[in-house]
Write a protein that holds these residues in place. Structure first.
Motif, mmCIF file in Angstrom:
data_model
loop_
_atom_site.group_PDB
_atom_site.id
_atom_site.type_symbol
_atom_site.label_atom_id
_atom_site.label_comp_id
_atom_site.label_asym_id
_atom_site.label_seq_id
_atom_site.Cartn_x
_atom_site.Cartn_y
_atom_site.Cartn_z
ATOM 1 N N TYR B 148 -47.781 10.725 -19.310
ATOM 2 C CA TYR B 148 -46.358 10.372 -19.439
ATOM 3 C C TYR B 148 -46.168 8.852 -19.337
ATOM 4 O O TYR B 148 -45.383 8.255 -20.078
ATOM 5 N N ALA B 149 -46.893 8.257 -18.399
ATOM 6 C CA ALA B 149 -46.754 6.810 -18.172
ATOM 7 C C ALA B 149 -47.234 6.031 -19.394
ATOM 8 O O ALA B 149 -46.571 5.091 -19.857
ATOM 9 N N ASP B 162 -43.815 -2.840 -14.555
ATOM 10 C CA ASP B 162 -42.594 -2.049 -14.359
ATOM 11 C C ASP B 162 -42.845 -0.919 -13.365
ATOM 12 O O ASP B 162 -42.019 -0.656 -12.483
ATOM 13 N N PHE B 163 -43.990 -0.236 -13.529
ATOM 14 C CA PHE B 163 -44.318 0.860 -12.604
ATOM 15 C C PHE B 163 -44.524 0.282 -11.202
ATOM 16 O O PHE B 163 -44.130 0.884 -10.205
ATOM 17 N N SER B 299 -44.965 6.507 -9.861
ATOM 18 C CA SER B 299 -43.861 5.548 -9.962
ATOM 19 C C SER B 299 -43.333 5.469 -11.395
ATOM 20 O O SER B 299 -42.176 5.163 -11.610
ATOM 21 N N ALA B 300 -44.179 5.800 -12.374
ATOM 22 C CA ALA B 300 -43.706 5.808 -13.766
ATOM 23 C C ALA B 300 -42.769 6.986 -14.008
ATOM 24 O O ALA B 300 -41.806 6.886 -14.774
ATOM 25 N N GLU B 316 -34.856 3.173 -21.989
ATOM 26 C CA GLU B 316 -34.280 1.966 -21.380
ATOM 27 C C GLU B 316 -34.424 1.889 -19.859
ATOM 28 O O GLU B 316 -33.896 0.979 -19.218
ATOM 29 N N ALA B 317 -35.138 2.837 -19.272
ATOM 30 C CA ALA B 317 -35.193 2.922 -17.810
ATOM 31 C C ALA B 317 -35.831 1.696 -17.159
ATOM 32 O O ALA B 317 -35.392 1.254 -16.099
ATOM 33 N N ALA B 318 -36.861 1.150 -17.792
ATOM 34 C CA ALA B 318 -37.560 0.012 -17.178
ATOM 35 C C ALA B 318 -36.590 -1.149 -16.947
ATOM 36 O O ALA B 318 -36.708 -1.880 -15.958
ATOM 37 N N GLN B 319 -35.607 -1.274 -17.855
ATOM 38 C CA GLN B 319 -34.618 -2.343 -17.726
ATOM 39 C C GLN B 319 -33.845 -2.213 -16.405
ATOM 40 O O GLN B 319 -33.535 -3.207 -15.765
#
Lengths: 144, 395
Positions: B148-149, B162-163, B299-300, B316-319
Motif C-alpha cells: 500500500y505504501a 512523508d511516512f 505510518s503510511a 492528497e493525504a501527504a499534503q
C-alpha cells in the motif's frame, strides 16, 4: 546439477510448463467470476448462486499494482536459504480476470528495478529443496 | 436523536509488554470506567466483552470472564469477536441492548496479552488455509502494508519522509500519554536510520503488538439525565459493515483479490466504505470532524485513512501531514493518543481505546494532548477477514 524431480510447491496451483507456465484457477460457469486459488463449490459474487465451475489457466502476463521486498526471514512454513537472501514481492493486476495476484519476483531483481504499471510475466523458480525433490512456485519477472 | 447512547465512563490499563493474564488488564480498565462513570458495578445490566483468541477459553468468553472477575452479580453477558473491530462490535451489542430498552447501563471491555515472539501459522501442509499459503510463499504482514505504501509513492508521489512525518507526529502526540507504551519523541532521522523491513517501510514505520485493556460504561440518555450527566459524550454512530464484492485492494491474508470480471461487478475499497455508513448514521460529514483516531498499523496506512475518511481527495493525504493539519494545533488532529505508533496493537482493546481517547478529547480532559473545542470525533480501524469499524462520538 541436481537430478531431483521438480514438483509444484503447492500442488495443482500452476502448470509445470517450463517455457510458458500458467496459474490454474477456476471460473464460474454462470457469471464469469474468476477464482485463484480455485473455487469449485460456491460463487462468492453476491449476485450469483451458481455451484458450477470450470478449471481455467489464468493470464500469464499482467501489470504491477505494487511491489515490496522481504528484508527479514519469514517464519515457518517458509523455508529460507542459509544465509537468508532478501527477495522482492509483486502484486500484479491481470487484465482479463480483473484481479490482483501476489507472488515473489524472480531472484536477482530488487525493488529499485520495479515500478507500478510495469509489465511482468509468470515464470517458475525454486522455492526450496527437500531431500526428495525441488519445489518450484510461480514468480513474477519483468518483461524484457 | 433517539439512537444516541451516552458514554458515562471510560478507563484503560496502560499498554505494555508484561505478559500478565489479560483478565487483570480488563478488570483494571473496567474498574477505572466504573469509577469514572460514578456508578456501582452492581448497576451494570449487560457486560459486553471483546474476545481474545490468544488466551485460551477465558478469552473466547471474555464477557463472562470479566463479569466473573468483577464479581458475578446476575448481569447478562455477550462476547464479540471481529478481529481489530471486536471492541466496536461489543459496543454495538451494548448499544442495541440499550436502545431496545432491555438494559440501561452496560460495560464494554476488551483486553489482550500478546505472546512473545512471532505469531506463525500451524504447521503441516495446509494449502486450504490462506494464512499458511502466504507464509509458505514468503509473504508476511508487513508485505501488505508495504505494498500500500509503495503504491502511494509511485501513484501519488508520496515519499519515505512523508511516512516519517506521520511517525514523528504520533510520537510527539503520545509522548505525554500515560497509557501509551512507547514514549519517545522520534525524529525523521531516527526513522530513516531504522532498519528496512519491507521496502519502503522501516522498523519505525510499523507497529508492534502489545498487552493492554480498555473499557467504557455506556447507558441510555434517560439514565444519563438521571445521573445529572445529560451533557455526556454520546455515541452517534457505529459502522461495522462488511466489504462489498469485489475487492480493489489485496487484503491480508489473501494471495489474490476477488475478481471483478463478472457483469455488473465493480471493485470496491473496503476501508473507504467503513466511514460512509458512520457519517450517514450520525447525519454529519467529514467537515464536522474535530479529531480522529485511525489504525496506523503502518505510518503510511494513516495517510490512506485520511482519504478513506474523506478528509481530503484521494492522493492528497501527504499534503495534510506536511502542512501539519493533522498535528496537535492543526485544523484536524489525527491520533492525538499517539496511535498504534505509541501503543502497539492490543487487538480486542484497540477499537475501544480509540473511543476512550475521543471521549477524553470531547470532555476537555486530554491534558497536553487536548484539541481545543473538540466536538465531534471519529475512529477507523480494519482487521482480517472483512472486519472493520468506524465510530462517531459527539458532544
Amino acid at each position: 546439477m541436481s537430478a531431483k524431480p521438480v514438483n509444484a510447491a503447492i500442488e495443482g496451483w500452476h502448470t509445470l510448463d517450463t517455457d510458458k507456465p500458467q496459474l490454474l484457477g477456476s471460473r464460474c460457469d454462470s457469471c464469469g467470476t474468476y477464482y485463484f486459488p480455485k473455487m469449485l463449490k460456491y460463487c462468492r459474487n453476491p449476485g450469483c448462486d451458481s455451484s458450477d465451475f470450470s478449471e481455467v489457466p489464468l493470464s500469464r502476463t499482467g501489470k504491477i499494482w505494487s511491489y515490496t521486498n522481504a528484508c527479514y526471514k519469514p517464519p515457518e512454513p517458509f523455508v529460507a536459504d542459509d544465509p537468508f537472501v532478501p527477495y522482492a514481492i509483486a502484486a500484479v493486476e491481470l487484465a482479463e480476470e480483473q484481479m490482483i495476484v501476489l507472488g515473489q519476483v524472480v531472484k536477482g531483481i530488487d525493488v529499485d528495478q520495479l515500478k507500478v504499471g510495469m509489465d511482468v510475466e509468470l515464470v517458475l523458480e525454486t522455492l526450496h529443496e527437500t531431500e526428495e525433490d525441488t519445489k518450484v512456485t510461480w514468480k513474477w519477472k519483468p518483461v524484457a | 436523536m433517539s439512537n444516541d447512547i451516552a458514554i458515562l465512563g471510560v478507563g484503560m490499563h496502560p499498554w505494555g509488554k508484561w505478559g500478565h493474564n489479560f483478565v487483570e488488564y480488563g478488570v483494571a480498565a473496567a474498574r477505572a470506567a466504573i469509577a469514572d462513570a460514578g456508578i456501582d458495578w452492581k448497576d451494570v445490566g449487560f457486560v459486553s466483552g471483546a474476545a481474545t483468541m490468544r488466551c485460551g477459553y477465558p478469552g473466547y468468553v471474555a464477557g463472562a470472564t470479566f463479569a466473573q472477575a468483577l464479581g458475578w452479580q446476575g448481569a447478562e453477558v455477550n462476547t464479540s469477536y471481529a478481529a481489530c473491530a471486536s471492541g466496536s462490535q461489543a459496543l454495538a451489542a451494548a448499544r442495541a441492548k440499550i436502545l431496545s430498552g432491555e438494559c440501561e447501563v452496560a460495560l464494554v471491555v476488551g483486553a489482550d496479552t500478546t505472546p512473545k515472539g512471532f505469531l506463525a501459522p500451524a504447521k503441516g501442509y495446509r494449502p486450504e488455509d490462506p494464512d499458511w499459503v502466504r507464509f509458505y510463499l514468503g509473504i508476511t504482514n508487513p508485505t501488505y502494508f508495504a505494498l500500500y505504501a509503495r503504491r502511494r509513492m509511485d501513484v501519488y508521489g508520496d515519499t519515505e519522509e512523508d511516512f516519517g512525518l506521520v511517525k514523528v507526529k504520533n510520537s510527539e502526540h503520545g509522548f505525554t500519554n500515560p497509557n501509551a507504551r512507547y514514549k519517545k519523541k522520534f525524529t525523521l532521522d531516527d526513522v530513516a536510520q531504522s532498519a528496512m523491513v519491507a521496502d519502503p517501510l522501516r522498523l519505525l514505520n510499523v507497529c508492534a503488538t502489545s498487552d493492554g485493556g480498555a473499557a467504557m460504561i455506556v447507558c441510555s440518555m434517560d439514565y444519563a439525565k438521571k445521573m445529572g450527566k445529560a451533557d455526556a459524550v454520546k455515541v452517534a454512530a457505529i459502522s461495522t459493515v462488511t466489504p462489498t464484492f469485489a475487492s480493489e485492494v489485496v487484503e491480508m491474508p489473501d494471495i489474490a483479490t476477488d475478481s471483478a470480471a463478472a457483469a455488473g461487478v465493480e471493485a470496491h475499497r473496503f476501508r473507504a466504505s467503513l466511514p460512509v455508513k458512520a457519517y450517514e448514521e450520525a447525519g454529519i460529514g467529514p467537515e464536522d470532524v474535530s479529531v480522529a483516531e485511525v489504525y496506523d498499523l503502518s505510518s503510511a496506512l494513516e495517510l490512506d485513512w485520511y482519504e478513506d475518511l474523506q478528509f481530503c481527495a484521494r492522493g492528497e493525504a501527504a499534503q495534510l501531514v506536511r502542512e501539519g493539519v493533522t498535528k496537535l494545533g492543526g485544523r484536524l488532529p489525527v491520533n492525538t493518543s499517539g496511535g498504534l505508533a505509541c501503543f502497539g496493537e492490543a487487538v480486542p482493546a484497540q477499537a475501544l481505546a480509540q473511543v476512550c481517547e475521543l471521549t477524553w478529547q470531547l470532555r476537555g480532559q486530554a491534558g497536553d494532548r487536548q484539541v481545543e473545542g473538540a466536538k465531534v470525533g471519529i475512529t477507523a480501524n480494519q482487521g482480517l477477514f472483512g472486519h472493520g469499524s468506524s465510530v462517531i462520538v459527539k458532544r
